[in-house]
Design a protein around this motif. Sequence first.
Motif, PDB file in Angstrom:
ATOM      1  N   UNK A   8      -4.448   4.239  10.933  1.00  0.00           N
ATOM      2  CA  UNK A   8      -4.282   3.591   9.633  1.00  0.00           C
ATOM      3  C   UNK A   8      -4.204   4.659   8.555  1.00  0.00           C
ATOM      4  N   UNK A   9      -3.220   4.531   7.663  1.00  0.00           N
ATOM      5  CA  UNK A   9      -2.982   5.514   6.605  1.00  0.00           C
ATOM      6  C   UNK A   9      -3.181   4.841   5.249  1.00  0.00           C
ATOM      7  N   UNK A  10      -3.897   5.529   4.357  1.00  0.00           N
ATOM      8  CA  UNK A  10      -4.107   5.023   2.997  1.00  0.00           C
ATOM      9  C   UNK A  10      -2.858   5.311   2.162  1.00  0.00           C
ATOM     10  N   UNK A  11      -2.215   4.257   1.717  1.00  0.00           N
ATOM     11  CA  UNK A  11      -0.956   4.360   0.981  1.00  0.00           C
ATOM     12  C   UNK A  11      -1.073   5.267  -0.247  1.00  0.00           C
ATOM     13  N   UNK A  12      -2.141   5.161  -0.988  1.00  0.00           N
ATOM     14  CA  UNK A  12      -2.270   5.892  -2.249  1.00  0.00           C
ATOM     15  C   UNK A  12      -2.473   7.396  -2.067  1.00  0.00           C
ATOM     16  N   UNK A  13      -2.776   7.836  -0.863  1.00  0.00           N
ATOM     17  CA  UNK A  13      -3.007   9.262  -0.627  1.00  0.00           C
ATOM     18  C   UNK A  13      -1.781  10.000  -0.088  1.00  0.00           C
ATOM     19  N   UNK A  14      -0.732   9.266   0.300  1.00  0.00           N
ATOM     20  CA  UNK A  14       0.455   9.903   0.881  1.00  0.00           C
ATOM     21  C   UNK A  14       1.320  10.472  -0.237  1.00  0.00           C
ATOM     22  N   UNK A  15       1.522  11.778  -0.183  1.00  0.00           N
ATOM     23  CA  UNK A  15       2.388  12.465  -1.155  1.00  0.00           C
ATOM     24  C   UNK A  15       3.819  12.528  -0.640  1.00  0.00           C
ATOM     25  N   UNK A  16       3.966  12.824   0.659  1.00  0.00           N
ATOM     26  CA  UNK A  16       5.287  13.035   1.240  1.00  0.00           C
ATOM     27  C   UNK A  16       5.188  12.890   2.755  1.00  0.00           C
ATOM     28  N   UNK A  17       6.326  12.607   3.371  1.00  0.00           N
ATOM     29  CA  UNK A  17       6.406  12.585   4.827  1.00  0.00           C
ATOM     30  C   UNK A  17       7.628  13.396   5.241  1.00  0.00           C
ATOM     31  N   UNK A  18       7.509  14.070   6.386  1.00  0.00           N
ATOM     32  CA  UNK A  18       8.623  14.842   6.919  1.00  0.00           C
ATOM     33  C   UNK A  18       8.888  14.437   8.358  1.00  0.00           C
ATOM     34  N   UNK A  19      10.173  14.393   8.691  1.00  0.00           N
ATOM     35  CA  UNK A  19      10.582  14.048  10.052  1.00  0.00           C
ATOM     36  C   UNK A  19      10.494  15.285  10.931  1.00  0.00           C
ATOM     37  N   UNK A  34       7.640   4.971   9.874  1.00  0.00           N
ATOM     38  CA  UNK A  34       6.638   5.280   8.844  1.00  0.00           C
ATOM     39  C   UNK A  34       7.221   5.137   7.437  1.00  0.00           C
ATOM     40  N   UNK A  35       8.493   5.496   7.280  1.00  0.00           N
ATOM     41  CA  UNK A  35       9.148   5.296   5.987  1.00  0.00           C
ATOM     42  C   UNK A  35       9.173   3.804   5.650  1.00  0.00           C
ATOM     43  N   UNK A  36       9.489   2.991   6.654  1.00  0.00           N
ATOM     44  CA  UNK A  36       9.484   1.546   6.483  1.00  0.00           C
ATOM     45  C   UNK A  36       8.078   1.051   6.117  1.00  0.00           C
ATOM     46  N   UNK A  37       7.048   1.576   6.770  1.00  0.00           N
ATOM     47  CA  UNK A  37       5.673   1.155   6.494  1.00  0.00           C
ATOM     48  C   UNK A  37       5.264   1.503   5.066  1.00  0.00           C
ATOM     49  N   UNK A  38       5.632   2.685   4.610  1.00  0.00           N
ATOM     50  CA  UNK A  38       5.307   3.088   3.234  1.00  0.00           C
ATOM     51  C   UNK A  38       6.002   2.156   2.242  1.00  0.00           C
ATOM     52  N   UNK A  39       7.276   1.842   2.494  1.00  0.00           N
ATOM     53  CA  UNK A  39       8.026   0.967   1.584  1.00  0.00           C
ATOM     54  C   UNK A  39       7.482  -0.458   1.600  1.00  0.00           C
ATOM     55  N   UNK A  40       7.140  -0.960   2.776  1.00  0.00           N
ATOM     56  CA  UNK A  40       6.581  -2.314   2.865  1.00  0.00           C
ATOM     57  C   UNK A  40       5.225  -2.388   2.163  1.00  0.00           C
ATOM     58  N   UNK A 100      -1.174 -10.946   3.671  1.00  0.00           N
ATOM     59  CA  UNK A 100       0.061 -10.170   3.530  1.00  0.00           C
ATOM     60  C   UNK A 100       1.262 -11.028   3.890  1.00  0.00           C
ATOM     61  N   UNK A 101       1.141 -11.770   4.984  1.00  0.00           N
ATOM     62  CA  UNK A 101       2.241 -12.648   5.413  1.00  0.00           C
ATOM     63  C   UNK A 101       2.545 -13.684   4.331  1.00  0.00           C
ATOM     64  N   UNK A 102       1.495 -14.249   3.732  1.00  0.00           N
ATOM     65  CA  UNK A 102       1.688 -15.264   2.697  1.00  0.00           C
ATOM     66  C   UNK A 102       2.305 -14.714   1.423  1.00  0.00           C
ATOM     67  N   UNK A 103       2.013 -13.487   1.101  1.00  0.00           N
ATOM     68  CA  UNK A 103       2.519 -12.898  -0.141  1.00  0.00           C
ATOM     69  C   UNK A 103       3.939 -12.371   0.016  1.00  0.00           C
ATOM     70  N   UNK A 104       4.224 -11.690   1.111  1.00  0.00           N
ATOM     71  CA  UNK A 104       5.560 -11.088   1.212  1.00  0.00           C
ATOM     72  C   UNK A 104       6.246 -11.279   2.554  1.00  0.00           C
ATOM     73  N   UNK A 105       5.676 -12.081   3.442  1.00  0.00           N
ATOM     74  CA  UNK A 105       6.364 -12.442   4.675  1.00  0.00           C
ATOM     75  C   UNK A 105       6.303 -11.429   5.801  1.00  0.00           C
ATOM     76  N   UNK A 106       5.551 -10.355   5.647  1.00  0.00           N
ATOM     77  CA  UNK A 106       5.455  -9.346   6.705  1.00  0.00           C
ATOM     78  C   UNK A 106       4.546  -9.878   7.807  1.00  0.00           C
ATOM     79  N   UNK A 107       5.059  -9.872   9.043  1.00  0.00           N
ATOM     80  CA  UNK A 107       4.293 -10.444  10.148  1.00  0.00           C
ATOM     81  C   UNK A 107       3.854  -9.409  11.178  1.00  0.00           C
ATOM     82  N   UNK A 108       4.571  -8.304  11.307  1.00  0.00           N
ATOM     83  CA  UNK A 108       4.244  -7.298  12.318  1.00  0.00           C
ATOM     84  C   UNK A 108       3.879  -5.979  11.653  1.00  0.00           C
ATOM     85  N   UNK A 109       2.833  -5.323  12.167  1.00  0.00           N
ATOM     86  CA  UNK A 109       2.332  -4.074  11.589  1.00  0.00           C
ATOM     87  C   UNK A 109       2.134  -4.235  10.078  1.00  0.00           C
ATOM     88  N   UNK A 110       1.508  -5.336   9.708  1.00  0.00           N
ATOM     89  CA  UNK A 110       1.350  -5.679   8.288  1.00  0.00           C
ATOM     90  C   UNK A 110       0.415  -4.708   7.573  1.00  0.00           C
TER      91      UNK A 110
END
Length: 173
Positions: free
Chosen positions: A103-114, A139-145, A68-78
């Motif tokens: 750990x959350x599966x990205x493809x299963x998340x429909x929506x998030x609420x604060x 969590x919004x940041x994690x979904x976008x990353x 992940x770090x090599x592909x897009x530079x994410x180093x923390x909570x990758x």
Amino acid sequence: MINNVYLTSYEVTPLTMAIVADYDDNGDPRTIVLEEQEKFIVHKSPTKIIEDACKFFGSSLKGRQEGTRGICGITHKAPISIDPSCGMYFFPTASPMKPKCSWIAHSHVEQMNQYPHRQTEFIFKNGWTMLLDVSFGSMLNQVQRTAQYRYLLDNRLKYVQRNNADMVAEPYA
């Protein structure tokens, strides 16, 4: 949701929606695994379940994080891809070194609420919901990353498939 099923190990599949850190009535750590139609309680940490899944597909959690770090530079909570061919991309809710990391599966998340008090409600595509003690912004940041990482890795894999379709690895004679 079907009654709790207790397991000593668990294999992550494309049906896995979330691998959640939890504690039993005695305060002992355990993991709740949500699948599309079932809920399991596993006596391993969430990160250990993810590590085992990475090994099943020929890598390690550290190797996936370095990728992940090599592909897009994410180093923390990758976010990681356990198996990109099956669309199994997961993101951690905290540092994977912390016991509270889920750990959350990205493809299963429909929506998030604060929610108040740094809580986030996850609504999955099957309609199930889950409330975690994690900041909505994080969590919004994690979904976008995870979406960005997924896009970049999928493009690389498509490029390789298009350009190497006629090439087959053969052993030296």
